[in-house]
Structure formats: C-alpha cells, structure tokens
Design a protein around this motif. Structure first.
Motif, PDB file in Angstrom:
ATOM      1  N   GLY A   4       0.836  -1.205   0.000  1.00 11.74           N
ATOM      2  CA  GLY A   4       0.000   0.000   0.000  1.00 11.74           C
ATOM      3  C   GLY A   4       0.868   1.251   0.000  1.00 11.74           C
ATOM      4  O   GLY A   4       0.443   2.316   0.443  1.00 11.74           O
ATOM      5  N   SER A  61       1.964   3.077  -2.454  1.00 14.51           N
ATOM      6  CA  SER A  61       1.854   4.046  -3.552  1.00 14.51           C
ATOM      7  C   SER A  61       1.105   5.313  -3.147  1.00 14.51           C
ATOM      8  O   SER A  61       1.288   6.365  -3.758  1.00 14.51           O
ATOM      9  N   SER A  62       0.243   5.221  -2.122  1.00 15.82           N
ATOM     10  CA  SER A  62      -0.542   6.417  -1.738  1.00 15.82           C
ATOM     11  C   SER A  62      -0.943   6.348  -0.267  1.00 15.82           C
ATOM     12  O   SER A  62      -0.745   5.320   0.404  1.00 15.82           O
ATOM     13  N   VAL A  68      -1.717   6.339   3.602  1.00 18.13           N
ATOM     14  CA  VAL A  68      -1.005   5.997   4.839  1.00 18.13           C
ATOM     15  C   VAL A  68       0.281   5.217   4.534  1.00 18.13           C
ATOM     16  O   VAL A  68       1.345   5.519   5.092  1.00 18.13           O
ATOM     17  N   ARG A 127       0.163  -1.629  -6.711  1.00 19.56           N
ATOM     18  CA  ARG A 127      -0.005  -1.930  -8.141  1.00 19.56           C
ATOM     19  C   ARG A 127       0.486  -0.792  -9.031  1.00 19.56           C
ATOM     20  O   ARG A 127       0.983  -1.018 -10.114  1.00 19.56           O
ATOM     21  N   ARG A 128       0.359   0.464  -8.585  1.00 21.96           N
ATOM     22  CA  ARG A 128       0.675   1.595  -9.470  1.00 21.96           C
ATOM     23  C   ARG A 128       2.175   1.900  -9.488  1.00 21.96           C
ATOM     24  O   ARG A 128       2.695   2.570  -8.596  1.00 21.96           O
ATOM     25  N   ASP A 157       0.187  -7.031  -7.210  1.00 25.44           N
ATOM     26  CA  ASP A 157      -1.173  -7.086  -6.676  1.00 25.44           C
ATOM     27  C   ASP A 157      -1.144  -8.070  -5.501  1.00 25.44           C
ATOM     28  O   ASP A 157      -0.877  -9.267  -5.701  1.00 25.44           O
ATOM     29  N   VAL A 158      -1.425  -7.598  -4.292  1.00 29.00           N
ATOM     30  CA  VAL A 158      -1.267  -8.459  -3.111  1.00 29.00           C
ATOM     31  C   VAL A 158      -2.304  -9.587  -3.054  1.00 29.00           C
ATOM     32  O   VAL A 158      -2.179 -10.496  -2.243  1.00 29.00           O
ATOM     33  N   ILE A 218      -0.193  -2.770   4.735  1.00 30.29           N
ATOM     34  CA  ILE A 218      -1.146  -1.651   4.811  1.00 30.29           C
ATOM     35  C   ILE A 218      -2.157  -1.689   3.661  1.00 30.29           C
ATOM     36  O   ILE A 218      -3.274  -1.178   3.792  1.00 30.29           O
ATOM     37  N   TYR A 259     -16.472  -4.072   4.799  1.00 30.33           N
ATOM     38  CA  TYR A 259     -15.221  -3.497   5.328  1.00 30.33           C
ATOM     39  C   TYR A 259     -15.083  -3.816   6.816  1.00 30.33           C
ATOM     40  O   TYR A 259     -14.019  -4.243   7.280  1.00 30.33           O
ATOM     41  N   LYS A 261     -12.080  -6.120   8.313  1.00 25.29           N
ATOM     42  CA  LYS A 261     -11.108  -5.626   9.298  1.00 25.29           C
ATOM     43  C   LYS A 261     -11.196  -6.436  10.588  1.00 25.29           C
ATOM     44  O   LYS A 261     -10.184  -6.688  11.241  1.00 25.29           O
ATOM     45  N   GLY A 269      -8.899   5.300  13.490  1.00 23.44           N
ATOM     46  CA  GLY A 269     -10.210   5.832  13.110  1.00 23.44           C
ATOM     47  C   GLY A 269     -10.049   6.484  11.742  1.00 23.44           C
ATOM     48  O   GLY A 269      -9.276   6.002  10.906  1.00 23.44           O
ATOM     49  N   ILE A 278      -8.652   8.799   8.896  1.00 25.26           N
ATOM     50  CA  ILE A 278      -7.397   9.504   8.594  1.00 25.26           C
ATOM     51  C   ILE A 278      -7.648  10.390   7.376  1.00 25.26           C
ATOM     52  O   ILE A 278      -8.274   9.942   6.399  1.00 25.26           O
TER      53      ILE A 278
HETATM   54  N1  LIG Z   1      -7.944   6.428   5.569  1.00 23.37           N
HETATM   55  C1  LIG Z   1      -8.602   6.048   6.640  1.00 23.37           C
HETATM   56  O1  LIG Z   1      -9.409   6.777   7.223  1.00 23.37           O
HETATM   57  C2  LIG Z   1      -8.336   4.671   7.234  1.00 23.37           C
HETATM   58  C3  LIG Z   1      -8.810   4.380   8.509  1.00 23.37           C
HETATM   59  C4  LIG Z   1      -8.565   3.130   9.058  1.00 23.37           C
HETATM   60  C5  LIG Z   1      -7.840   2.182   8.332  1.00 23.37           C
HETATM   61  N2  LIG Z   1      -7.401   2.493   7.088  1.00 23.37           N
HETATM   62  C6  LIG Z   1      -6.678   1.460   6.348  1.00 23.37           C
HETATM   63  O2  LIG Z   1      -5.400   1.968   5.978  1.00 23.37           O
HETATM   64  C7  LIG Z   1      -4.988   1.367   4.761  1.00 23.37           C
HETATM   65  C8  LIG Z   1      -4.581   2.445   3.756  1.00 23.37           C
HETATM   66  O3  LIG Z   1      -5.687   3.266   3.519  1.00 23.37           O
HETATM   67  P1  LIG Z   1      -5.569   4.697   2.811  1.00 23.37           P
HETATM   68  O4  LIG Z   1      -6.643   5.528   3.366  1.00 23.37           O
HETATM   69  O5  LIG Z   1      -4.172   5.177   2.837  1.00 23.37           O
HETATM   70  O6  LIG Z   1      -6.041   4.311   1.342  1.00 23.37           O
HETATM   71  P2  LIG Z   1      -5.420   4.599  -0.113  1.00 23.37           P
HETATM   72  O7  LIG Z   1      -4.792   5.932  -0.206  1.00 23.37           O
HETATM   73  O8  LIG Z   1      -6.508   4.238  -1.065  1.00 23.37           O
HETATM   74  O9  LIG Z   1      -4.263   3.506  -0.194  1.00 23.37           O
HETATM   75  C9  LIG Z   1      -4.525   2.155  -0.394  1.00 23.37           C
HETATM   76  C10 LIG Z   1      -3.212   1.511  -0.782  1.00 23.37           C
HETATM   77  O10 LIG Z   1      -3.433   0.097  -0.945  1.00 23.37           O
HETATM   78  C11 LIG Z   1      -2.915  -0.277  -2.210  1.00 23.37           C
HETATM   79  N3  LIG Z   1      -3.684  -1.394  -2.737  1.00 23.37           N
HETATM   80  C12 LIG Z   1      -5.033  -1.488  -2.864  1.00 23.37           C
HETATM   81  N4  LIG Z   1      -5.365  -2.648  -3.432  1.00 23.37           N
HETATM   82  C13 LIG Z   1      -4.191  -3.306  -3.683  1.00 23.37           C
HETATM   83  C14 LIG Z   1      -3.845  -4.557  -4.271  1.00 23.37           C
HETATM   84  N5  LIG Z   1      -4.794  -5.380  -4.718  1.00 23.37           N
HETATM   85  N6  LIG Z   1      -2.544  -4.889  -4.361  1.00 23.37           N
HETATM   86  C15 LIG Z   1      -1.588  -4.058  -3.922  1.00 23.37           C
HETATM   87  N7  LIG Z   1      -1.832  -2.870  -3.348  1.00 23.37           N
HETATM   88  C16 LIG Z   1      -3.115  -2.510  -3.241  1.00 23.37           C
HETATM   89  C17 LIG Z   1      -3.064   0.972  -3.103  1.00 23.37           C
HETATM   90  O11 LIG Z   1      -2.115   0.936  -4.136  1.00 23.37           O
HETATM   91  P3  LIG Z   1      -2.432   0.647  -5.693  1.00 23.37           P
HETATM   92  O12 LIG Z   1      -3.789   1.181  -5.994  1.00 23.37           O
HETATM   93  O13 LIG Z   1      -1.323   1.351  -6.391  1.00 23.37           O
HETATM   94  O14 LIG Z   1      -2.343  -0.840  -5.816  1.00 23.37           O
HETATM   95  C18 LIG Z   1      -2.682   2.053  -2.105  1.00 23.37           C
HETATM   96  O15 LIG Z   1      -1.294   2.176  -2.024  1.00 23.37           O
HETATM   97  C19 LIG Z   1      -6.150   0.482   4.312  1.00 23.37           C
HETATM   98  O16 LIG Z   1      -5.921  -0.849   4.740  1.00 23.37           O
HETATM   99  C20 LIG Z   1      -7.338   1.062   5.043  1.00 23.37           C
HETATM  100  O17 LIG Z   1      -8.367   0.121   5.231  1.00 23.37           O
HETATM  101  C21 LIG Z   1      -7.615   3.708   6.513  1.00 23.37           C
END
Ligand SMILES: NC(=O)c1ccc[n+]([C@@H]2O[C@H](COP(=O)([O-])OP(=O)(O)OC[C@H]3O[C@@H](n4cnc5c(N)ncnc54)[C@H](OP(=O)(O)O)[C@@H]3O)[C@@H](O)[C@H]2O)c1
Length: 250
Positions: free
Chosen positions: A8, A10-11, A13, A33-34, A58-59, A85, A150, A154, A181, A183
């Motif tokens: 995770g 690429s973007s 957290v 993936r990106r 792709d994980v 992540i 979701y 989790k 919570g 982010i």
């Molecule tokens: N943001 C929040 O409020 C929040 C709160 C609690 C928990 N979380 C958790 O924190 C983590 C990151 O969230 P985020 O908000 O930072 O989201 P995000 O910006 O959408 O990042 C998601 C990351 O996961 C990667 N990803 C998704 N599907 C994938 C796949 N099949 N294979 C490889 N990589 C994959 C994406 O990369 P590519 O698209 O390049 O593959 C991206 O780097 C997630 O597990 C989310 O559930 C987030």
C-alpha cells in the motif's frame, strides 16, 4: 540493516509510513499496483539519502507476492519486517448487497495480508526474528451499518493478528495491529468525526512499529469509544449504533 516490506506504499497511509521509515534509515521495499507512484516514492527517498526498491504487485495474487519478496530481498536483503497496509473499502448497504463487493474487499484486506504473511513468515521463523504489522480499523471493532464488508474484513484482520501473536510468542517474531479511526488522506474531501491528519497518523504508526507495540489504536477518543462499544451488551450497542446512524443520515 535488514529490509522492511510495506504494501500500500503508492498512496495514503502506506506511502507516508514508507517515507518516514526510510528517512529513519530503514531500507524499504515499496509494494502496490501503481508502478509510477512507487517509482516517484523511491526517487524521493533516494534524493533524501535513503534506500528503497519499488515492486509493482497485486497483493491478492500469492505468486506475485512471492516474486515481490524474492526480488525485494535480492536488492535490499532479508525482510525483517512486513507492514501490510494495502487495503480499503467502500459502502456496501444491505439493500444493495452484492457478494462480488464482499469478495473484492475481503480479497485485498484479508487475503492480501495473508498472502504477504505467507511469503515472509517461514524465513522469519528460521531466523527466529521478525515483525509483522497489520492494518485493521476501529470500524472492525463491532459491526457498523452500511459498511458490512469493510467492517467484517477488518474484524478478520484483527482476529488473525491476535491468533498470530499468541502462536508466535517466544519465536522472536512480534505482531503489531494498527487500528485507526478516520485519517485525512484526501484533503479535498469533507471532514469526518475525530479525523486525524495523515502526517500525525503516520507518525503514530511508525512510533508503534519501532517500539514493536502489540496494538496501535487512535485517535484516543474514538479508540476509547470503540473499546467501550465492544464491551456493551448487544441490545445496548444495537440501540446506540442505530441512533447514531439515523442521526448521521439526517
Ligand atoms: N484512511 C482512513 O481513514 C483509514 C482508517 C482506518 C484504516 N485504514 C486502512 O489503511 C490502509 C490504507 O488506507 P488509505 O486511506 O491510505 O487508502 P489509499 O490511499 O486508497 O491507499 C490504499 C493503498 O493500498 C494499495 N492497494 C489497494 N489494493 C491493492 C492490491 N490489490 N494490491 C496491492 N496494493 C493494493 C493501493 O495501491 P495501488 O492502488 O497502487 O495498488 C494504495 O497504495 C487500508 O488498509 C485502510 O483500510 C484507513
């Protein structure tokens, strides 16, 4: 120094955590993936004097994860820490329930995490040292309305992490479960309750990783409320959750 594999990266957290750990001198294998986003992260880390390797993968594909681990280790050395992540979710309201939505959310959040653990754990067990960091959510503490897939995915990550921690005790491998919570990863979107800024969240997560804490739940008020909700009798939780949900829907 041994390598940290971060999925995770690429973007959001994952990218910020990767950047921070690299800045602190930890070589990072960045997975997502990106490809172009990973390459820009690696360039950024290199410019700042750190070491990183990009591995597009792709994980949800176990073979691709194994390959990413092999190539990452060939470049940066044995993986001492996995930070899983990659994940995310979307609304899955009961009135429009589709198994395919559940499958894709479970595949990335649960099986994506399991695929990565499967790829690194045997070598960690052999070396008798390692660290597995998983990404849960406060949304996984109890069932929440409208995000059933979701929330359930989790919850699976939470139980998986606890099972591993119990079983791996005494093997030299620690397990950290991160449960945030909201982010603020997309500043253009409307604020959510008790939302934490991305930089602050990444700082909290890196602190817990470096101290090898078993749990990292934040922000405090929401983590406390979620912990209390977990202990409430079912009827009380049901009444409270429905009231809050109706209130939010207006
Ligand atoms: N943001 C929040 O409020 C929040 C709160 C609690 C928990 N979380 C958790 O924190 C983590 C990151 O969230 P985020 O908000 O930072 O989201 P995000 O910006 O959408 O990042 C998601 C990351 O996961 C990667 N990803 C998704 N599907 C994938 C796949 N099949 N294979 C490889 N990589 C994959 C994406 O990369 P590519 O698209 O390049 O593959 C991206 O780097 C997630 O597990 C989310 O559930 C987030």
């Amino acid at each position: 120094m041994q390598a940290t594999l971060i999925t995770g990266a690429s973007s959001g957290v994952g990218r910020d955590v990767a950047r921070r750990l690299a800045r602190m001198g930890h070589p990072v294998i960045a997975v997502a993936r990106r490809r172009e986003l990973l390459d820009s992260l690696v360039a950024e880390i290199g410019d700042a004097g750190g070491r990183a390797h990009a591995q597009a993968c792709d994980v949800t594909d176990p073979g691709a994860v194994r390959e990413a681990v092999q190539k990452g280790e060939a470049t940066l050395g044995p993986i001492q820490r996995l930070v899983a992540i990659a994940g995310g979710g979307r609304k899955t309201p009961a009135r429009d329930l589709r198994a395919s939505d559940f499958e894709s959310i479970f595949r990335v959040n649960v099986m994506g995490t399991v695929n990565c653990i499967e790829a690194v754990l045997p070598a960690m067990l052999e070396r008798r040292c390692g660290h597995i960091v998983t990404m849960g959510s406060l949304a996984g503490y109890r069932g929440l309305p409208a995000v059933g897939a979701y929330s359930a995915a989790k919850a699976a990550v939470h139980n998986l992490s606890e099972s591993l921690r119990l079983e791996l005790r005494g093997t030299g491998i620690d397990v950290t479960l991160v449960t945030p919570g909201f982010i603020r990863t997309k500043p253009h979107k409307a604020r959510k309750p008790f939302q934490v800024e991305l930089e602050r969240a990444a700082e909290r997560i890196c602190g817990a990783i470096l101290l090898r804490r078993p749990y990292c739940a934040f922000p405090m008020p929401l983590a406390f409320a979620s912990g209390v909700a977990r202990c409430l009798p079912h009827p009380v939780y049901g009444w409270l959750a429905r009231s809050l949900w109706r209130g939010r829907k207006g």
